[in-house]
Design a protein around this motif. Structure first.
Motif, short mmCIF file in Angstrom:
data_model
loop_
_atom_site.label_atom_id
_atom_site.label_comp_id
_atom_site.label_asym_id
_atom_site.label_seq_id
_atom_site.Cartn_x
_atom_site.Cartn_y
_atom_site.Cartn_z
N LYS A 6 0.86 -1.18 0.00
CA LYS A 6 0.00 0.00 0.00
C LYS A 6 0.89 1.23 0.00
N VAL A 7 0.49 2.26 -0.73
CA VAL A 7 1.26 3.50 -0.82
C VAL A 7 0.55 4.58 -0.01
N PHE A 8 1.28 5.17 0.93
CA PHE A 8 0.78 6.28 1.74
C PHE A 8 1.43 7.57 1.25
N ASN A 9 0.63 8.57 0.99
CA ASN A 9 1.15 9.88 0.59
C ASN A 9 1.36 10.72 1.84
N ASP A 10 2.60 10.77 2.30
CA ASP A 10 2.93 11.39 3.57
C ASP A 10 3.50 12.79 3.33
N PRO A 11 3.07 13.80 4.10
CA PRO A 11 3.57 15.15 3.87
C PRO A 11 5.04 15.32 4.20
N PHE A 55 -0.73 7.94 14.56
CA PHE A 55 -0.88 7.06 13.39
C PHE A 55 0.16 7.38 12.33
N GLU A 56 0.19 8.62 11.87
CA GLU A 56 1.12 8.96 10.79
C GLU A 56 2.57 8.98 11.24
N HIS A 57 2.80 9.33 12.50
CA HIS A 57 4.16 9.26 13.03
C HIS A 57 4.68 7.81 13.00
N SER A 58 3.84 6.88 13.39
CA SER A 58 4.26 5.47 13.43
C SER A 58 4.58 4.95 12.03
N ILE A 59 3.81 5.36 11.05
CA ILE A 59 4.10 4.97 9.67
C ILE A 59 5.43 5.59 9.22
N GLY A 60 5.65 6.84 9.62
CA GLY A 60 6.91 7.49 9.27
C GLY A 60 8.12 6.81 9.89
N VAL A 61 8.00 6.37 11.14
CA VAL A 61 9.11 5.68 11.81
C VAL A 61 9.38 4.34 11.13
N ALA A 62 8.32 3.63 10.76
CA ALA A 62 8.51 2.35 10.04
C ALA A 62 9.25 2.59 8.73
N TYR A 63 8.89 3.65 8.03
CA TYR A 63 9.55 3.97 6.76
C TYR A 63 11.03 4.28 6.98
N LEU A 64 11.34 5.16 7.95
CA LEU A 64 12.74 5.52 8.18
C LEU A 64 13.55 4.35 8.70
N GLY A 197 20.59 8.17 21.89
CA GLY A 197 19.36 8.81 21.43
C GLY A 197 19.29 9.14 19.96
N ILE A 198 20.26 8.73 19.16
CA ILE A 198 20.21 8.97 17.72
C ILE A 198 19.44 7.82 17.09
N ASP A 199 18.17 8.03 16.77
CA ASP A 199 17.34 6.95 16.23
C ASP A 199 16.28 7.52 15.30
N VAL A 200 15.62 6.64 14.55
CA VAL A 200 14.67 7.10 13.54
C VAL A 200 13.38 7.62 14.16
N ASP A 201 13.06 7.23 15.38
CA ASP A 201 11.90 7.78 16.07
C ASP A 201 12.05 9.30 16.18
N LYS A 202 13.22 9.76 16.63
CA LYS A 202 13.46 11.20 16.75
C LYS A 202 13.48 11.86 15.37
N TRP A 203 14.09 11.21 14.40
CA TRP A 203 14.15 11.83 13.07
C TRP A 203 12.76 12.14 12.54
N ASP A 204 11.84 11.21 12.74
CA ASP A 204 10.49 11.46 12.23
C ASP A 204 9.79 12.55 13.02
N TYR A 205 9.83 12.47 14.36
CA TYR A 205 9.04 13.47 15.08
C TYR A 205 9.67 14.85 15.03
N ALA A 207 11.10 16.12 12.29
CA ALA A 207 10.65 16.63 10.99
C ALA A 207 9.14 16.87 10.98
N ARG A 208 8.38 15.92 11.51
CA ARG A 208 6.91 15.99 11.47
C ARG A 208 6.38 17.09 12.40
N ASP A 209 6.90 17.14 13.61
CA ASP A 209 6.41 18.14 14.56
C ASP A 209 6.75 19.55 14.10
N SER A 210 7.98 19.76 13.65
CA SER A 210 8.37 21.10 13.22
C SER A 210 7.54 21.55 12.02
N TYR A 211 7.24 20.62 11.12
CA TYR A 211 6.39 20.93 9.96
C TYR A 211 5.01 21.40 10.41
#
Length: 459
Positions: A6-11, A55-64, A197-205, A207-211
């Protein structure tokens, strides 16, 4: 119809293609529940753009997580990373936040400690329980087997990543993890890295939170992906490293964390609103009943023991209380009505003590490792030896860097917001500061947060 991607169009990350097994997990009530839990809790009541959910954060972390583990697999075939490893890391990224309660960290950091003071509980504990519940209640054990994952090592590996540490403490000093052997220990650093603490969970939030908050940040995780390698610390231990020249960018990463906490997560209006929501939930706890396993009714605070009940607990409880006709909920309802009408607790001042003090409620601002510099715990490699992990002294980083990596901020509120009460509270606060030899910081009329005090110096 067979399993499909499935393809998710993520901002944030654009078009994300998800493995069929991840799609099966996403299409369950336990995961869909995350659509109704705000990523930033009460921050949405201050920043109207912060409407995104777990929801969208979790998908973003899976992707990263997939991007990083696939980059290592392609760049270093000798590591022996196989498709099972890749899939398990992606699933861990997808499911790491299954256990969050209403308004995210408000639930485990404020509500549960007040309603269940005798227990030590974190949302990661519920994530493990919810993951098991998700598998069993949706019959996904066979689906895992169809993709060559087993219910022993692989499930344990996924859960160890979600928890960020071994599931059970080991008495001996050997390798504590059960899901993967020591030679693949670097895989545990991808989703939840408890070392630095350098992990993909932080990378996503980040980017996502600041956006969604409308804030600009400097850190770009794509550079880490380009330079990431697994290097040898010694004959037995391997770790994920980046180039030595990227040390400055990692300082930007942790400064980004600090900035987001100061400007948004710990904003004094946000903290005041979350205090009000917490008080309302505590008052409502004896009267909100959720049907759980076997039809048993559970309080909100009890639902963490019953994943069937917990699946039904989301931010929707705010509206449930707000529009209730139940007399028992009137006191909680009054508080939430004040939130909606912006009759908020008034922040009358801030104090930033030079020394750490024991106070009932303190706002911590740091780089993620309390008073320690997280980069001191990170490993790097040099261009002339790409397989050996090395440390980078702080003095070698040509940047203005912090002298300190932790500070306390005490925020003082007045529940009564009429002018007379606020003025009286300000005088009491000023006297308290004088008695304690503390300097009160000015609070602007719009309740904006004070400027940072993490001093910088040129190395």
């Amino acid at each position: 119809m067979g399993p499909v991607t499935k393809v998710f169009n993520d901002p944030i990350h654009g078009h994300i293609e998800m493995h069929p097994l991840l799609v099966r997990i996403i299409d369950t009530p336990q995961f869909q529940r995350l659509r109704f839990i705000k990523q930033l809790g009460g921050t949405y009541f201050v920043y109207p753009g912060a409407s995104h959910n777990r929801f969208e954060h979790s998908i973003g972390v899976a992707y990263l997580a997939g991007q990083l583990v696939k980059a290592l697999k392609e760049r270093q075939p000798d590591l022996g990373i196989d498709e099972r490893d890749v899939l398990c890391v992606q699933i861990a990224g997808l499911c790491h936040d299954l256990g969050h309660g209403p308004f995210s960290h408000l639930f485990d950091a404020a509500f549960i400690p007040r309603t269940r003071p005798g227990i030590k509980w974190k949302h990661e504990d519920a994530s493990l329980k919810m993951f098991d519940h998700l598998l069993k209640s949706n019959g996904l054990e066979d689906a895992f087997g169809n993709y060559h994952l087993n219910l022993n090592d692989d499930i344990i590996f996924i859960k160890e990543q979600i928890k960020g540490e071994p599931l059970t403490p080991e008495e001996n000093q050997g390798w504590p993890y059960k899901g993967r052997p020591r030679e693949k220990g670097f895989l545990y650093e991808i989703v939840a890295n408890k070392i630095h603490g350098i992990d993909v969970d932080k990378w996503d939030y980040f980017a996502r939170d600041s956006y969604h908050l409308g804030m600009q940040i400097n850190f770009d995780f794509t550079r880490f992906l380009k330079f990431a390698r697994v290097c040898n610390i010694d004959d037995e231990q391997k770790t994920i490293c980046t180039r030595d020249k990227e040390a400055g960018d990692l300082y930007d990463m942790f400064h980004t964390r600090y900035t987001l906490h100061r400007r948004a997560y710990q904003h004094n209006v946000v903290n005041g609103i979350e205090r009000m929501i917490t008080e309302a939930l505590v008052l409502a706890d004896p009267f909100i009943k959720i049907r759980g396993t076997g039809g048993r009714s559970r309080r909100m605070s009890e639902s963490i023991d019953d994943m069937e009940a917990y699946t039904k607990l989301t931010d929707g409880v705010f509206q449930k209380i707000l529009w209730s006709t139940c007399d028992d909920l009137k006191e909680a309802q009054k508080i939430l009505q004040k939130v909606v009408k912006r009759e908020l607790y008034k922040c009358i001042g801030h104090v930033r003590p030079e020394e750490e003090r024991e106070v009932k409620k303190v706002v911590p601002l740091d780089y993620g490792m309390k008073e320690e510099n997280p980069i001191d715990k990170a490993w790097f490699y040099r261009k002339d030896n790409q397989n050996q992990a090395v440390k980078i002294p702080k003095a070698q980083v040509p940047q203005l860097l912090p002298e300190r990596f932790k500070e306390q901020l005490i925020q003082v509120y007045c529940k009564k917001i009429d002018g007379k009460s606020v003025e009286a509270a300000k005088k009491l606060f000023a006297k308290w500061c004088s008695d304690k030899k503390l300097t009160a910081l000015r609070v602007d009329d719009d309740n904006t947060a004070p400027e940072p005090n993490l001093k910088r110096q040129q190395q």
